[in-house]
Design an enzyme around this catalytic site. Sequence first.
Site, mmCIF file in Angstrom:
data_model
loop_
_atom_site.group_PDB
_atom_site.id
_atom_site.type_symbol
_atom_site.label_atom_id
_atom_site.label_comp_id
_atom_site.label_asym_id
_atom_site.label_seq_id
_atom_site.Cartn_x
_atom_site.Cartn_y
_atom_site.Cartn_z
ATOM 1 N N PHE A 38 0.891 -1.031 -0.039
ATOM 2 C CA PHE A 38 -0.106 -0.009 -0.053
ATOM 3 C C PHE A 38 0.763 1.395 -0.077
ATOM 4 O O PHE A 38 0.603 2.284 0.411
ATOM 5 C CB PHE A 38 -0.933 -0.079 1.224
ATOM 6 C CG PHE A 38 -1.700 -1.157 1.480
ATOM 7 C CD1 PHE A 38 -2.398 -1.950 0.485
ATOM 8 C CD2 PHE A 38 -1.520 -2.050 2.763
ATOM 9 C CE1 PHE A 38 -3.315 -3.052 0.661
ATOM 10 C CE2 PHE A 38 -2.319 -3.028 3.017
ATOM 11 C CZ PHE A 38 -2.992 -3.764 1.806
ATOM 12 N N GLY B 291 0.709 -8.870 -3.855
ATOM 13 C CA GLY B 291 -0.570 -9.181 -3.713
ATOM 14 C C GLY B 291 -1.617 -9.106 -4.612
ATOM 15 O O GLY B 291 -3.000 -9.298 -4.673
ATOM 16 N N GLY C 124 2.280 -0.916 -12.520
ATOM 17 C CA GLY C 124 2.820 -2.298 -12.556
ATOM 18 C C GLY C 124 2.382 -3.012 -13.629
ATOM 19 O O GLY C 124 2.937 -3.666 -14.432
ATOM 20 N N LEU D 6 -7.009 -7.413 -17.794
ATOM 21 C CA LEU D 6 -6.216 -8.489 -18.191
ATOM 22 C C LEU D 6 -6.792 -9.767 -17.404
ATOM 23 O O LEU D 6 -6.747 -10.644 -17.946
ATOM 24 C CB LEU D 6 -4.803 -8.383 -17.315
ATOM 25 C CG LEU D 6 -3.815 -7.359 -18.325
ATOM 26 C CD1 LEU D 6 -2.671 -6.671 -17.331
ATOM 27 C CD2 LEU D 6 -3.523 -7.595 -19.611
ATOM 28 N N THR E 268 -8.775 -11.050 -10.399
ATOM 29 C CA THR E 268 -7.676 -10.208 -9.725
ATOM 30 C C THR E 268 -7.934 -8.721 -9.803
ATOM 31 O O THR E 268 -7.830 -7.993 -8.602
ATOM 32 C CB THR E 268 -6.143 -10.514 -10.214
ATOM 33 O OG1 THR E 268 -6.110 -10.133 -11.601
ATOM 34 C CG2 THR E 268 -5.740 -11.884 -10.099
ATOM 35 N N LYS F 97 -4.360 0.013 -18.607
ATOM 36 C CA LYS F 97 -4.282 0.901 -17.574
ATOM 37 C C LYS F 97 -4.227 0.509 -16.270
ATOM 38 O O LYS F 97 -4.687 -0.450 -15.772
ATOM 39 C CB LYS F 97 -5.613 1.980 -17.683
ATOM 40 C CG LYS F 97 -5.391 2.956 -19.076
ATOM 41 C CD LYS F 97 -6.590 3.736 -19.134
ATOM 42 C CE LYS F 97 -6.566 4.823 -20.449
ATOM 43 N NZ LYS F 97 -7.795 5.519 -20.426
ATOM 44 N N GLY G 18 -5.503 -0.492 -9.293
ATOM 45 C CA GLY G 18 -5.062 -0.681 -8.141
ATOM 46 C C GLY G 18 -5.644 0.440 -7.049
ATOM 47 O O GLY G 18 -5.957 0.169 -6.171
ATOM 48 N N GLU G 19 -5.164 1.652 -7.623
ATOM 49 C CA GLU G 19 -5.469 2.926 -6.708
ATOM 50 C C GLU G 19 -6.661 3.532 -7.172
ATOM 51 O O GLU G 19 -7.256 4.356 -6.545
ATOM 52 C CB GLU G 19 -4.431 3.515 -6.919
ATOM 53 C CG GLU G 19 -3.282 3.192 -6.091
ATOM 54 C CD GLU G 19 -1.752 3.913 -6.445
ATOM 55 O OE1 GLU G 19 -1.237 4.615 -5.343
ATOM 56 O OE2 GLU G 19 -1.362 3.910 -7.426
#
Length: 726
Positions: free
Chosen positions: A240, A470, A512, A608, A612, A679, A682-683
Amino acid sequence: MTKTINASGVGNPINRVEGHLKVMGMAKYASEFPVENKVYGQGINSTIAKGEIISIDTSEAEKLKGVLKVITYKNATKLKTFDEEMPELATDSIAPVLQSNKVHYYGEYVGLVVAETFEQAQYAASLVKFEYKKDPSAVIDFEKSKSKAYTPNNDSNYSRGNMEQGLSEADMVVEQTYNTPIEHHHPMELHAVIASWDNGKVTAYSSQQIVEDAIVAISGTFQIPKKDVRVISAFVGGGFGSKLNLDRHVIMAVMASKMVARPVQVTVTRTQMFTNTNMRQQNEQKMRIGSKKDGTLTALSHETLSHTSTTQEYQEPCGMVSKMLYKVANNEVTYKLIPMNIQTPFAMRAPGEATGSFALESAMDEMAWKLKMDPIDFRIKNDTQTDLHEERPFSSRLLVECLRIGADKFGWKDRKPEPRTNKKGNWLIGYGVSAASRNSPYQKTHAKVILELDEDKVFATIQMDATDIGTGSYTIIAQTASEYLKIPVEQVTVELGDSNFPITPGSGGSWGAASYCNGARAACENAIKTLKNNKNIAEDEEVEVAELLKKNQLTKFKAEGMAEPSAEFKKYSVFSFGANFCEVWVDKDTGMYRIERMVNVGAAGKILNPKTAYGQIIGGLTMGVGMVMAEKTRVEPNFGNFITRSFADYHVPVNLDLANIDVIFLPEVDKIANKMGIKGIGELGITSVAASITNAIFNATGKRMRSLPVTPEKLIEAGLEEGVTA
């Protein structure tokens, strides 16, 4: 190393390829590597906020069985220290520790005990006695220290147009201040390292998000060549942002290994996770918004007051979203920092966006209420396809679609605009909405592919120093290799987190997935291209990889690839966009509330792996709920220590706090972003979630919650907003 399983190719919701290793306990985290002759280190923390050490008594600890060394500033290895006063904290900053008798904050490392066992080290650490001379000028109270605020010298302040003129042209003005507290990251895996110093060469099994920057920090701190440092971070149990930079426990472990000539493991305790890793800053954000009666924005100002340490500077970019999300000609973003005797804060998930969007999207809701305009219509009215901050068009922007599709899925048409009018028994029910955006960086990434022919089957190994915190990096990289090599995903092995592998930007900043997968793609494409060129086969001719290896009379072949942003990429602003919807029920007598439903809609390019990606959004929503319901690190105003120092008093959301959640990914093709159209996501999931909840609370109760977290006490004590009928 992980062997992949299940179906092939990107876009499929396959299970995590590393999942079986984790559930079987075979995925090795930093503190789990079997290193021979290992000993243990335990950090010792200061008990004053500012001052100096005037005496140290190590005798009792040194007599204890198993104790090898007690390290303090008196005998520590001399390290590189800062060349300037208050340098900016970066992911590759040096991390000097135990270099003087000065104390800068409560909990700062003042020593390290090294012993044969973990228990011996912990007990011995408690026996080391420090005597301090306190400095009464310690700055530990945010409210009382505002006069000490300064403007950072990093050109972060921004303006366009004329703010005061824009406000004068407005028919309506909203001017409010929003407060967010200190928060801590608290990943499940504690920060940990096993470090060894062998004839000037360092090996560190360390929980890091960015392997290359960890090497830069270690080599810079010890003034040794980068080539003599190896960092291994195969699995990271959450970060994080707290594991972006190299914290001082790593430097102490390397130093201790050099001094005792054995590998040293140092694990940061949960209590030390408050004082010796980073945190999100406390932010006071003043918003000024002007609008015409028809909902056209005329001005938007975002002023942020935060704090940093007295030794290094970090500023959370809260005004980032306010620069670009809406079409407004007159815009101003400013920052001020208070130097305080608390450790240096740093990036926490969606730094700037998570906190800044709370202020912006709350203020937008307040303006919509004043205009008697639907909050969704107000946002759509001020949509823009141009990033006015960068003066570039967006590569793609489906914010309007996110809002409209989300509204339909959520049932926004059933919302009652007037607060306190939707009731069920003792419950007041409210609907809230917020818009979300997150920059989608794409950075230079190197990767290697190793192809091996076994009879008629090709097995591929992808190597890069990328990390999996993770999020599913192993899985999406395996799917990418499967896609471009056209082999089953179970024939792909992914090896990550070792500085011996090709360099990547690591995990952070939502770069990432795009960076790693395009790196893997480039390596696979280069392998195929080279094998074809060797035999004069046209590039567009379809030939299986196994056949190409046979034609080249090879059973093993290696190729590397590099992916980086194109010239076209640099002409556009590349962002992911989204919308959050929330239904909240508030007990009108007790102020207790529950989140009944949440709908999140995102436009984040090529998805993708929906499974996840869904997990990433759920994690972001959960952290957004934590911002509103519970999370707050409290500073003791007299001594400067954290009152919250465990999960017993630093509360995070649990299953019963969470809502029924729907996550929707819009199909979005954006080949400007990168060749694969990926793109960051995660955030995006945490951005503006807090505002959607507090906006729903207003719709339910008629009370504005401008300070997080929102407690029942705050709700009971708050008055109704002007114009709300009791």
